[in-house]
Design a protein around this motif. Structure first.
Motif, mmCIF file in Angstrom:
data_model
loop_
_atom_site.group_PDB
_atom_site.id
_atom_site.type_symbol
_atom_site.label_atom_id
_atom_site.label_comp_id
_atom_site.label_asym_id
_atom_site.label_seq_id
_atom_site.Cartn_x
_atom_site.Cartn_y
_atom_site.Cartn_z
ATOM 1 N N GLU A 183 -0.400 -9.523 -13.058
ATOM 2 C CA GLU A 183 -0.484 -8.570 -11.696
ATOM 3 C C GLU A 183 -0.151 -7.436 -11.169
ATOM 4 O O GLU A 183 -0.428 -6.426 -10.400
ATOM 5 C CB GLU A 183 0.833 -9.629 -11.014
ATOM 6 N N LEU A 184 1.237 -7.125 -12.215
ATOM 7 C CA LEU A 184 1.302 -5.197 -12.186
ATOM 8 C C LEU A 184 0.434 -5.053 -12.689
ATOM 9 O O LEU A 184 -0.374 -3.551 -12.178
ATOM 10 C CB LEU A 184 2.709 -4.682 -12.892
ATOM 11 N N ARG A 188 -1.967 -2.142 -10.237
ATOM 12 C CA ARG A 188 -1.616 -0.910 -10.467
ATOM 13 C C ARG A 188 -3.678 -0.104 -10.462
ATOM 14 O O ARG A 188 -4.032 1.053 -10.524
ATOM 15 C CB ARG A 188 -0.646 -0.672 -12.084
ATOM 16 N N LYS A 189 -4.081 -1.263 -11.849
ATOM 17 C CA LYS A 189 -5.911 -0.774 -10.786
ATOM 18 C C LYS A 189 -6.171 -0.822 -9.908
ATOM 19 O O LYS A 189 -6.951 0.318 -9.593
ATOM 20 C CB LYS A 189 -6.402 -2.031 -11.945
ATOM 21 N N GLU A 190 -5.431 -1.251 -8.660
ATOM 22 C CA GLU A 190 -6.211 -1.223 -7.520
ATOM 23 C C GLU A 190 -5.429 -0.422 -6.758
ATOM 24 O O GLU A 190 -6.132 0.434 -6.097
ATOM 25 C CB GLU A 190 -5.288 -3.126 -6.605
ATOM 26 N N LEU A 191 -4.328 0.072 -7.191
ATOM 27 C CA LEU A 191 -3.856 0.941 -6.767
ATOM 28 C C LEU A 191 -4.360 2.717 -7.003
ATOM 29 O O LEU A 191 -5.088 3.910 -6.493
ATOM 30 C CB LEU A 191 -2.250 1.388 -6.515
ATOM 31 N N ASN A 192 -5.189 2.583 -7.852
ATOM 32 C CA ASN A 192 -5.704 3.592 -8.635
ATOM 33 C C ASN A 192 -6.843 3.375 -8.425
ATOM 34 O O ASN A 192 -7.347 4.756 -7.723
ATOM 35 C CB ASN A 192 -5.797 3.247 -10.046
ATOM 36 N N GLU A 193 -8.138 2.698 -8.210
ATOM 37 C CA GLU A 193 -9.295 2.539 -7.184
ATOM 38 C C GLU A 193 -9.019 2.630 -5.851
ATOM 39 O O GLU A 193 -9.922 4.129 -5.341
ATOM 40 C CB GLU A 193 -9.722 0.997 -7.025
#
Length: 427
Positions: A183-184, A188-193
């Motif tokens: 989940e982390l 993190r991937k969603e925040l980067n996108e």
């Protein structure tokens, strides 16, 4: 969690033991079976039940990889293996005196391959009771033997349950930790996108401001200057009928004014929505059909052949294809010396997908594509197509040039329709 008989029970996490890190466990299991088989076959006191014991061990060894190799131990195969394991160990305790050593292998496997803690406790109890019954049947009911067997039964059951429940808790915590890490990583991937999208949006806003403050103002100035020049021509003292030079100048100024206004509208559209005005509403086909009128290809006859419908395309795909066609035709006008050009759209099918092809050809002098590899126009077209997983192909000879843009699309049936329009002053 599961509800059994009105009670809630905690299920063990879904997991697989057939991983590289468990090779040592599989090796130890087969070594233990081989050791018991060896001592059963080569003991100093022959036992008529030895073939039965060895056959049971071979059956367990053969079933082990087939019944336990699964990604989810909550299926029927691991449960069937636990039943077979309990049956084999209990059977050996009735026919072979050294079967008790297999409990050191059976207890961990019971907790490894059961789907719930309740199943683990039940299987452990059956193992202890079954092995105790087998030992009593072979050694008799003398008081000392019964006491020792009973003590071994209780000790083995309690120790196995304590260790098994502890292992289950460790596995559960490990699975929860793995889920949290997953989940982390996803967060993190969603925040980067999101950060990339915000950066792209900020860059688009900056470019929109630059377009508004530079190109749009420049187009406005060009249109105003050309109209002022036309007004001055109209107010010149009449010196007789206007000659061809005056008419040509007026025609050129009119074309300049119209081109500036068209590009001003395009710039304002880009500032407002980020989508070219030619393809607003998703009408790429109509935009391509208007190319003969909008490109001002003086002296070049342009033929546009497009289907009535094409596969659903995103706005990014439509923009990339339209810009590719426009840039290719600009190159034809500037560099080719051609008298005819052709824009063709068709769909090619393969075993895995369909591809939409946009082809621009001309009958000009051609060029060496490798010699102009650093040209901005070709690089820009290739970059646009790469963003939509497409590709650009350019072939050129002394008889003309062919530029092909290939884009993957979803399958749909199309009907061919050709539009031929002549522009400029080609004979």
């Amino acid at each position: 969690m599961s509800n059994i008989g009105g009670r809630t029970e905690r299920l063990l996490p879904a997991r697989s033991v057939w991983t590289t890190s468990m090779v040592w466990w599989h090796t130890g299991f087969y070594v233990a079976l081989a050791s018991v088989s060896y001592f059963a076959l080569f003991s100093q006191e022959p036992d008529p039940n030895t073939p039965l014991a060895v056959a049971a061990l071979l059956l367990l060894a053969a079933a082990y990889p087939f019944l336990t190799r699964t990604q989810d131990l909550r299926t029927a195969k691991p449960t069937l293996y636990v039943v077979l394991l309990v049956a084999v160990v209990v059977f050996l305790s009735f026919v072979y005196d050294g079967a008790g050593v297999l409990l050191f292998v059976a207890f961990p496997q019971v907790w490894m391959f059961t789907a719930s803690q309740r199943q683990g406790v039940v299987a452990t109890a059956l193992l202890c009771v079954g092995v105790a019954a087998g030992q009593i049947s072979r050694w008799g009911l003398e008081g000392t033997e019964v006491y020792g067997i009973s003590a071994q039964l209780v000790t083995s059951f309690v120790a196995s349950c304590m260790i098994g429940l502890w292992i289950s808790k460790v596995i559960e915590q490990s699975e929860q930790r793995a889920e949290l890490l997953a989940e982390l990583e996803a967060t993190r991937k969603e925040l980067n996108e999101a950060e990339q999208a915000r950066g792209a949006l900020a860059e688009r806003e900056r470019m929109a401001r630059e377009i508004h403050d530079t190109l749009a103002q420049g187009f406005t100035s060009i249109a105003m200057l050309s109209e002022a020049a036309q007004a001055q021509l109209r107010t010149l003292p009449a010196m007789g009928a206007p000659d061809d030079r005056d008419l040509g100048l007026m025609h050129s100024l009119t074309a300049i004014s119209q081109t500036a206004r068209d590009n001003l509208a395009e710039a304002r559209s880009l500032v407002a929505s980020g989508v070219p005005s030619d393809v607003q509403g998703g009408d790429l086909i109509a935009a391509l059909r208007r190319l003969p009128d909008s490109m001002h290809l003086d002296g070049i006859r342009l033929t546009v052949e497009v289907p009535d419908t094409v596969q659903p395309l995103s706005s990014t795909q439509q923009v990339a294809l339209l810009r590719t066609a426009q840039e290719a035709l600009n190159n034809v006008r500037k560099h080719s010396g051609a008298t005819a050009a052709r824009v063709l759209v068709d769909v090619r099918s393969s075993a895995s997908q369909q591809r939409l092809r946009l082809t621009v050809t001309d009958n000009g002098c051609g060029f060496d594509p490798s010699a102009v590899h650093s040209g901005f126009g070709l690089k820009s077209m290739a970059a646009r197509l790469q963003e939509i997983h497409g590709e650009l192909k350019v072939t050129s000879t002394g008889a003309g040039t062919t530029l092909t843009a290939v884009v993957p699309v979803a399958p749909v049936r199309t009907t061919a329709h050709a539009t031929t329009t002549e522009t400029g002053n080609a004979p």
